[in-house]
Write a protein that holds these residues in place. Structure first.
Motif, short mmCIF file in Angstrom:
data_model
loop_
_atom_site.label_atom_id
_atom_site.label_comp_id
_atom_site.label_asym_id
_atom_site.label_seq_id
_atom_site.Cartn_x
_atom_site.Cartn_y
_atom_site.Cartn_z
N LEU A 283 142.28 42.63 -34.47
CA LEU A 283 141.33 41.58 -34.22
C LEU A 283 140.68 41.78 -32.76
CD1 LEU A 283 139.71 39.29 -35.49
CD2 LEU A 283 141.19 37.87 -34.55
N LEU A 284 141.73 41.72 -31.71
CA LEU A 284 141.25 41.83 -30.50
C LEU A 284 140.27 43.23 -30.02
CD1 LEU A 284 141.27 40.90 -27.24
CD2 LEU A 284 143.60 42.30 -27.12
N ALA A 285 140.95 44.31 -30.77
CA ALA A 285 140.14 45.60 -30.63
C ALA A 285 138.66 45.53 -31.23
CB ALA A 285 141.04 46.64 -30.99
N ILE A 286 138.55 44.96 -32.57
CA ILE A 286 137.26 44.48 -33.10
C ILE A 286 136.19 43.79 -32.36
CG2 ILE A 286 136.18 43.64 -35.20
CD1 ILE A 286 138.60 44.37 -36.84
N PHE A 287 136.97 42.62 -31.83
CA PHE A 287 136.18 41.68 -30.93
C PHE A 287 135.75 42.49 -29.71
CE2 PHE A 287 137.99 37.42 -32.44
CZ PHE A 287 137.17 37.54 -33.65
N SER A 288 136.52 43.21 -29.06
CA SER A 288 135.99 43.53 -27.61
C SER A 288 135.74 44.83 -27.49
CB SER A 288 137.41 43.50 -26.85
OG SER A 288 138.53 44.26 -27.11
N PHE A 289 135.94 45.88 -28.25
CA PHE A 289 135.27 47.10 -28.13
C PHE A 289 134.04 47.46 -28.50
CE2 PHE A 289 135.26 51.81 -28.95
CZ PHE A 289 135.69 52.15 -27.92
N ARG A 290 133.45 48.19 -27.43
CA ARG A 290 132.01 48.48 -27.60
C ARG A 290 131.76 49.85 -27.14
NH1 ARG A 290 132.62 44.31 -29.78
NH2 ARG A 290 131.19 42.34 -29.49
N ILE A 291 131.25 50.62 -28.07
CA ILE A 291 130.83 52.06 -27.70
C ILE A 291 129.83 52.15 -26.54
CG2 ILE A 291 130.29 54.28 -28.28
CD1 ILE A 291 131.23 53.64 -31.13
N ASN A 292 130.01 52.79 -25.49
CA ASN A 292 129.25 53.08 -24.36
C ASN A 292 128.46 51.69 -23.63
OD1 ASN A 292 129.13 55.84 -24.58
ND2 ASN A 292 127.49 55.65 -26.24
N ARG A 293 129.32 50.55 -23.91
CA ARG A 293 129.05 49.23 -23.28
C ARG A 293 129.97 48.80 -22.90
NH1 ARG A 293 125.78 45.59 -27.36
NH2 ARG A 293 127.07 46.70 -29.14
N PRO A 294 130.19 47.60 -21.82
CA PRO A 294 131.30 47.15 -21.43
C PRO A 294 131.99 46.27 -22.63
CG PRO A 294 129.47 46.65 -19.85
CD PRO A 294 128.98 47.36 -21.17
N THR A 295 133.42 46.15 -22.54
CA THR A 295 134.14 45.51 -23.42
C THR A 295 133.79 43.85 -22.93
OG1 THR A 295 135.68 47.09 -23.46
CG2 THR A 295 136.53 44.81 -23.96
N ARG A 296 133.74 43.21 -24.30
CA ARG A 296 133.51 41.88 -24.06
C ARG A 296 134.11 40.94 -25.01
NH1 ARG A 296 129.80 38.76 -20.98
NH2 ARG A 296 129.08 36.86 -21.99
N LEU A 297 134.49 39.69 -24.53
CA LEU A 297 135.25 38.86 -25.31
C LEU A 297 134.50 37.36 -25.11
CD1 LEU A 297 137.62 38.76 -27.34
CD2 LEU A 297 139.09 38.12 -25.59
N ASN A 298 133.83 36.89 -26.34
CA ASN A 298 132.99 35.63 -25.78
C ASN A 298 133.69 34.41 -26.39
OD1 ASN A 298 132.51 35.30 -28.39
ND2 ASN A 298 130.76 36.71 -28.67
#
Length: 321
Positions: A283-298
């Protein structure tokens, strides 16, 4: 039982304080020895923030309470993701730009899945424990390699900033390193004694106490450092502490405990605790991982993580008695 409760509270407070002193002393000593900031952060600070789990689990296993050791490790991983990152993201969204952390997230997923292997027969043998430690040694070698070559990474800049903010003379840093380590052992012995006594009085297994009270207590350094890092806009540091700590817990903490004493597991460890730990990691990986963009957790994702932690804790208490 009142004495045991006081022992747990005092042990936790002393554990958190001594872990903080140990990390500061170890990091400052390594800095004086000329280690690169990223290497200090990934190895020294990563080891230091997991020191409470390591010492508590080792002592619990030595005293014949391996369930407490395993519960501490897996419970800390669950707490780190769902509670620590949940609270931190609610306070301030976490944005991560470090390439090192993006490479470590898939490794954490692989390590978490691998953790099911020694659990399937409900016994972690000494051989399996030593194999976990061998994998941990390989991971440490990779971390050292990354630390030596990742000087321009965003995480390296944040570690360098933290080291400059906590400069201390070499003599004081060595003193805090030694004193912190000694108090870690003392506080862990007090905490383990109190936790086992409470478990006996309540009629629950030491696994449940390890997954709840002890896990939350040993994760307090991660919570404090994550909140402090986000307040100083050091988001990579907040996220990295959790990933590193979970890696240490899954491989080194369980490995050390199992090498000292084989761990006989309750059936629910695989279907309840490992499954929750694995689901939260994905779930953390799905929430935070972005391809070619900064990882973000809102903030919304932070609330979801906190709800997951509440649901798991309620289910744990219902099935643990």
């Amino acid at each position: 039982m009142l004495i045991a409760v006081v022992a747990v509270l005092f042990g936790l407070a002393l554990l958190v304080w001594s872990a903080d002193r140990f990390v500061d002393g170890a990091a400052a000593t390594a800095d004086h020895l000329g280690m690169p900031p990223l290497l200090i952060g990934m190895v020294i600070i990563g080891f230091g923030t997991s020191a409470p789990e390591m010492v508590v689990s080792a002592l619990a296993s030595m005293q014949g309470n391996p369930g407490l050791a395993l519960g501490n490790a897996y419970g800390s991983n669950i707490t780190n993701i769902a509670l620590v990152l949940g609270i931190t993201a609610v306070l301030a969204p976490i944005a991560v730009s470090s390439q090192v952390l993006k490479r470590e997230m898939p490794i954490l997923i692989a390590v978490t899945l691998l953790a099911a292997w020694p659990l399937y027969d409900l016994t972690i043998t000494a051989i399996e424990a030593w194999m976990l430690l061998a994998i941990f040694a390989a991971y440490m070698g990779w971390s050292i390699y990354q630390g030596m070559r990742g000087k321009d990474d965003a995480l390296a800049a944040e570690f360098d900033q933290e080291l400059k903010a906590h400069k201390m003379p070499i003599g004081r840093s060595v003193v805090w390193l030694v004193v912190g380590l000694i108090l870690l052992v003392i506080s862990s012995r007090i905490l383990v004694w109190g936790a086992v006594d409470i478990a006996t009085a309540l009629g629950v297994s030491d696994l449940v106490i390890g997954l709840t009270v002890v896990a939350i207590g040993t994760s307090l350094p991660e919570l404090a450092s994550a909140i402090a890092a986000v307040r100083k806009n050091e988001h990579d540091l907040a996220f990295g502490n959790v990933i590193g700590s979970n890696m240490f817990n899954t491989l080194a903490v369980v490995g050390i405990a199992g090498a000292i004493h084989p761990i006989q597991l309750e059936a629910l460890v695989l279907s309840r605790d490992w499954l929750t730990m694995t689901a939260l990691t994905f779930l953390l990986a799905i929430f935070s991982f972005r391809i070619n963009r900064p990882t973000r957790l809102n903030r919304i994702q932070g609330v979801i993580l906190l709800l997951c932690y509440s649901t798991y804790t309620i289910y744990l208490l219902k099935t643990g008695f």
